[in-house]
Design a protein around this motif. Sequence first.
Motif, short mmCIF file in Angstrom:
data_model
loop_
_atom_site.label_atom_id
_atom_site.label_comp_id
_atom_site.label_asym_id
_atom_site.label_seq_id
_atom_site.Cartn_x
_atom_site.Cartn_y
_atom_site.Cartn_z
N MET A 162 38.51 64.60 29.51
CA MET A 162 39.53 64.47 28.46
C MET A 162 40.14 63.07 28.53
N SER A 163 40.28 62.42 27.38
CA SER A 163 40.80 61.06 27.33
C SER A 163 42.32 61.05 27.40
N ARG A 164 42.86 60.00 27.99
CA ARG A 164 44.31 59.89 28.21
C ARG A 164 44.94 59.08 27.09
N LEU A 165 46.00 59.65 26.50
CA LEU A 165 46.65 59.04 25.33
C LEU A 165 48.10 58.73 25.65
N PHE A 166 48.49 57.48 25.41
CA PHE A 166 49.87 57.04 25.60
C PHE A 166 50.49 56.84 24.22
N VAL A 167 51.63 57.47 23.98
CA VAL A 167 52.28 57.41 22.67
C VAL A 167 53.69 56.87 22.84
N THR A 168 54.02 55.82 22.10
CA THR A 168 55.40 55.38 22.05
C THR A 168 56.09 56.09 20.89
N SER A 194 60.45 48.46 32.57
CA SER A 194 60.38 49.90 32.31
C SER A 194 59.03 50.29 31.71
N LEU A 195 58.41 49.39 30.95
CA LEU A 195 57.06 49.65 30.43
C LEU A 195 56.05 49.68 31.57
N ASP A 196 56.18 48.76 32.50
CA ASP A 196 55.28 48.76 33.66
C ASP A 196 55.42 50.07 34.43
N ALA A 197 56.66 50.53 34.58
CA ALA A 197 56.88 51.79 35.31
C ALA A 197 56.28 52.97 34.57
N ALA A 198 56.37 52.97 33.23
CA ALA A 198 55.83 54.07 32.44
C ALA A 198 54.31 54.15 32.53
N LEU A 199 53.67 53.00 32.76
CA LEU A 199 52.21 52.95 32.82
C LEU A 199 51.69 52.93 34.25
N ALA A 200 52.58 53.00 35.22
CA ALA A 200 52.19 52.79 36.61
C ALA A 200 51.20 53.82 37.12
N GLU A 201 51.42 55.09 36.78
CA GLU A 201 50.58 56.14 37.36
C GLU A 201 49.22 56.26 36.70
N THR A 202 49.17 56.06 35.39
CA THR A 202 47.93 56.29 34.66
C THR A 202 47.70 55.20 33.63
N CYS A 203 46.49 54.64 33.61
CA CYS A 203 46.12 53.69 32.57
C CYS A 203 45.50 54.47 31.40
N PRO A 204 46.05 54.35 30.21
CA PRO A 204 45.54 55.16 29.10
C PRO A 204 44.17 54.69 28.60
N ASP A 205 43.48 55.62 27.94
CA ASP A 205 42.25 55.28 27.22
C ASP A 205 42.57 54.85 25.79
N ALA A 206 43.72 55.32 25.28
CA ALA A 206 44.13 54.97 23.92
C ALA A 206 45.64 54.98 23.83
N VAL A 207 46.16 54.22 22.86
CA VAL A 207 47.59 54.12 22.63
C VAL A 207 47.86 54.26 21.14
N ILE A 208 48.87 55.05 20.79
CA ILE A 208 49.39 55.06 19.42
C ILE A 208 50.82 54.54 19.50
N HIS A 209 51.04 53.39 18.87
CA HIS A 209 52.36 52.75 18.95
C HIS A 209 53.17 53.13 17.71
#
Length: 303
Positions: free
Chosen positions: A1-7, A44-59
């Motif tokens: 399953m791909s990892r998705l980061f959403v702002t 704070s952005l670095d901290a939000a991404l620290a644990e997992t690098c996403p495969d995709a982002v929806i901004h």
Amino acid sequence: MSRLFVTGRSGFVGQHLEAALLVLPTADWQLIESARFDLLDPASLDAALAETCPDAVIHLAGQTFVPEAFRDPQRTFEVNLLGTLNLLQALKRRGFSGTFLYVSSGDVYGRVDESDMPIAEHLMVKPRNPYAVSKVSAELLCQQWAYTESWRVMIARPFNHIGSGQNESFLVADMARQLVRIKRGLQAPVLHVGDVDVTRDFLDVRDVVAAYLLLLEKGQRGEVYNLCSGVERRVSELIMDMAHLAGVTVTFKQNPGKFRRAEQRRVVGCSEKIQKQTGWKPHAEFSETLLSVLSDWEVREAH
């Protein structure tokens, strides 16, 4: 399953996106859980991404209210442009190399001649308010990153989208709230409106979310996509349709404070590009969309 980061996950569209991922049987995305972050705070952005690098982002995140952009253009540019730059840089530091979908706005087209309607992606943008200028600026920034990085960057330009959970500062939500209050006897049967003799292209937020997910799967790198219904609706007629659905009879009272500067009189978009490339098309019946907004305000006004 791909990892998705959403702002903007807690916002109007973000909540519908999260709900869609919970119920869609074909959803192959896992939302990345993160602590709250501030687009204007790189740490704070670095901290939000620290644990997992996403495969995709929806901004999705940004300052989206046009009157507020006129009131405080500097803040609008800081959030919408500098915030986007901070996000891109944080992703690069994290080693991101996936798909990045920037959510812009159909408002970037600005003044459009009737001969150029329906509005297609090839039309030159002519932004007429600080919000739209900030969105165009962020689009160009994202396109530059598409040229200089290996990422798959795309831009979506949604037109007016509506649905449950929208802030009452937006027209349809405002009208729904007033209609519910009128129905309950909390307000005289008079709707306080701005300029309602304009047309807009409205889309159900659930169709917008479906388009975003299809773009992650099938959209092409560096491309811009309109998200719209292709149906031109006069605002005054839409409001009267809502009043009919609510079961109330109303009149209009124009409030000069609700008028916008640099208003475009007619808007109708063309979504042939995304339909051809992804198979997307709007599915929601417009009356059902309006009912969902009214039902949402019935619940909100009950508390």
